[in-house]
Structure formats: C-alpha cells, structure tokens
Design an enzyme around this catalytic site. Structure first.
Site, mmCIF file in Angstrom:
data_model
loop_
_atom_site.group_PDB
_atom_site.id
_atom_site.type_symbol
_atom_site.label_atom_id
_atom_site.label_comp_id
_atom_site.label_asym_id
_atom_site.label_seq_id
_atom_site.Cartn_x
_atom_site.Cartn_y
_atom_site.Cartn_z
ATOM 1 N N ASP A 41 0.824 -1.229 0.000
ATOM 2 C CA ASP A 41 0.000 0.000 0.000
ATOM 3 C C ASP A 41 0.852 1.271 0.000
ATOM 4 O O ASP A 41 0.691 2.145 0.855
ATOM 5 C CB ASP A 41 -0.941 0.008 1.210
ATOM 6 C CG ASP A 41 -1.694 -1.283 1.396
ATOM 7 O OD1 ASP A 41 -1.994 -1.941 0.389
ATOM 8 O OD2 ASP A 41 -1.978 -1.646 2.550
ATOM 9 N N GLU A 213 -10.927 -1.804 -4.026
ATOM 10 C CA GLU A 213 -10.291 -1.069 -2.937
ATOM 11 C C GLU A 213 -9.180 -0.179 -3.472
ATOM 12 O O GLU A 213 -8.914 -0.146 -4.677
ATOM 13 C CB GLU A 213 -9.741 -2.044 -1.892
ATOM 14 C CG GLU A 213 -8.677 -2.992 -2.409
ATOM 15 C CD GLU A 213 -8.234 -3.995 -1.359
ATOM 16 O OE1 GLU A 213 -8.917 -4.154 -0.335
ATOM 17 O OE2 GLU A 213 -7.183 -4.645 -1.581
#
Length: 341
Positions: A41, A213
């Site tokens: 991420d 997401e």
C-alpha cells in the site's frame, strides 16, 4: 606547448569525441526496484522539494523523506505516529496517505479496534500536523472520518475547486467504491455520499472475495477524471488495477458519470515475474515532465498477501488522453531515474 595525456585518459577522450552518443549513454543514471522490500500500500506525496513516502507498517505510521523519488529506499525513516493502546483506532494500521491541504498536513489511515478487530469496526481516520515538515511537529488525532459505511483506503482529491473523499466501503459481502464531498479535511458533507462502482467482472472477484479497494484519482490529459482502483483480494495472485472514467465536465458525485473499463489497466506478468500488482499512487518527476506510478507487487504466485514490495515505473499517455501503464517491469531491471533527479 604540447600536452601529453596518459593512455587511459587519451582513450576516453577519443571515445567521447568520436562517439558522443556512447558517452551520453554512459552518463545515464539508473535505479532498480523495489523501493521498499516490505512495502504494501505505498503512497508518495511531493512538497517543498521533497518526496514523502509511506506504506502499511501495521503497528505505526512511518514516513521516509527524500530529495529523489528513486532514492526513497536509502532515505531515513521516521515513525511519526503510534496508535493508542485501546480504542477504535488501536490496531491494524493500514494504507496511510499523506496530503497537504489548506496549509497543513493530513494523514488518512485505516484502523480497527483491537477489542473487536475486523471489517465490522474498520474505518478511515485522520491526523493533522501544522509543521511545514511532516516528519516533524505534532500529529493531532482528528478522529474517524464520518463515512456512511465501515471501510478502508481513504483518499482525497480536488477537482473544479471542490474537494472529494474516496474510499472502499464494506457493503454486504463485498467492498464498493464510494465518494463524498468534504466539508473540511476531516469531515464529509452529511448525506452526500454515493456509491459509484461495485464488483461486476470475474477479475474483481478473485481470492474468494468481491473487492474494489485502494481508489486513487488521476486527472486525464483531455479533461477526463479517472479513478484507478485495486480489484480482488490482496492474496489473489491476479490482483490487478481497474479504472473508472468520467468525461470532462461531468459531476463526480453522479454514479452514471462513471464508466468502468471491462479489463484491468495494469495486471500481473508471468513473463516478468510480477504478481499481485495493486494499491497504487501517482507522482511526477522532480521537474514535472514525467508521470510515474508507484504500486506494490509480489515476486511469487503464492496466494498470500505477504511479500508485497513497493515499486515504481514511468507511464505514458494514449492519444485519447487515457493513461497507458504498460506491463510491470521485472525487479532489478534497470530503469532511468526520473527526470530532474
């Protein structure tokens, strides 16, 4: 006066004068991925001549400060925030994003309550720092973003003088993409949140889950708005990037403004040994001339979330103003450093 050059220097001088292209090529500086070996991420912000990099650490939020984008791996790391021992944001600190808004720094991150961890108590939270340098100063907890649903992966973008919040919302058995206008950097305008995309394609339903997401905003070259998102579960080896497009002048708060690409726009490459490509951000080179995508990926198709390293590569633009991310480059393949470094 006659000048005598040592043989080695004479040889180099002749090579340079006879073959300037070769001399120029030898001066090209390169780097190799990964940016961070443990780098799920990833996020990069650029401000005041510095790049500030962060990624999921799980137990804290850490920032790396670097003059160059390709030198993040060698930059000093600073732990800027550690969660409280109890409470709604006490564990599973994921997907931090750093934004400079209204003269202050804001860190958006995902967290849950260690007394009752899981998706049912997972939200996006925000921290504020008035220091010009986000690796210094004091981070003030501004609490939970008032989203309609539980969820994760909050991001912020501005368009047409308005500021919007994007996140992945847990709705039923799946996660969808939702957007809302912002009242201030830590508050959404009540009652304005809308869902703009849900999993519909097989490549969005890998790993036994239906997941959209990591939504990130990208401005097109011909006035379009793009939202590039991660599809399927993080443990799915075919984790890929999908894209929503809104035409120039359309309202981003209207679900019918957005069209979903039927195929991933960035996906794993068995040939290059890259798997699980996802959760990206976009950044420019120091001179602003090049566009780069920063993302995480794995080097083995092992069906796990673990082993995600952060990587980056330059991307181009198609004639119609849409991004062309190409194929993920192999780890350790030399790439020319961003222009201006």
């Amino acid at each position: 006066m006659r000048i005598f050059l040592p043989p080695l220097l004479l040889s180099a001088t002749l090579i340079t004068s006879l073959n300037p292209a070769r001399a120029q090529q030898s001066a090209v500086r390169t780097f190799t991925n990964p940016l961070q070996e443990n780098g799920p991420d990833p996020w990069v912000a650029r401000h005041g001549g510095y790049y500030y990099y962060t990624n999921t650490m799980g137990q804290n939020i850490t920032l790396w400060k670097s003059k160059g984008l390709s030198t993040v791996k060698n930059a000093p790391a600073t732990v800027v925030w550690t969660p409280p021992t109890t409470g709604p944001n006490s564990t599973q600190i994921w997907a931090p994003e750093l934004h400079f808004l209204d003269g202050k720094w804001y860190l958006y991150y995902t967290a849950t309550d260690q007394a009752n961890p899981g998706d049912n108590s997972r939200y996006v939270f925000v921290l504020e720092n008035a220091s010009p340098d986000p690796t210094m100063g004091t981070w003030v907890d501004k609490g939970k973003v008032n989203t309609k649903y539980t969820g994760l992966d909050g991001s912020v973008f501005e368009q047409g003088g308005k500021r919007y919040f994007l996140y992945s919302a847990y709705v039923g058995p799946q996660s969808v993409l939702a957007i809302a206008p912002m009242q201030n950097p830590w508050t959404l305008q009540p009652g304005k949140e809308v869902t703009i995309a849900a999993p519909t394609y097989a490549w969005e339903k890998g790993g036994g889950r239906q997941i959209l997401e990591g939504p990130e905003f990208l401005s097109g070259k011909k006035g379009q708005l793009f939202i590039v998102y991660s599809a399927s579960a993080c443990w799915d080896d075919n984790y890929s990037l999908g894209m929503l497009t809104a035409a120039k002048g359309t309202d981003p708060l209207r679900p019918d403004s957005w069209t979903k690409a039927p195929q991933p726009v960035f996906h794993p490459s068995a040939e290059n040994g890259v798997w699980g490509t996802g959760h990206n951000c976009f950044i420019t080179s120091p001179d602003g001339r090049e566009d780069w995508i920063v993302y995480h990926a794995k080097s083995a198709p092992d069906g796990k979330c673990a082993g995600r390293s952060s990587r980056m590569q330059r991307f181009a633009w198609n004639p119609d103003g849409t991004p062309n991310f190409g194929a993920p480059v192999p780890v350790q393949q030399p790439q020319q450093v961003p222009s201006g470094e």
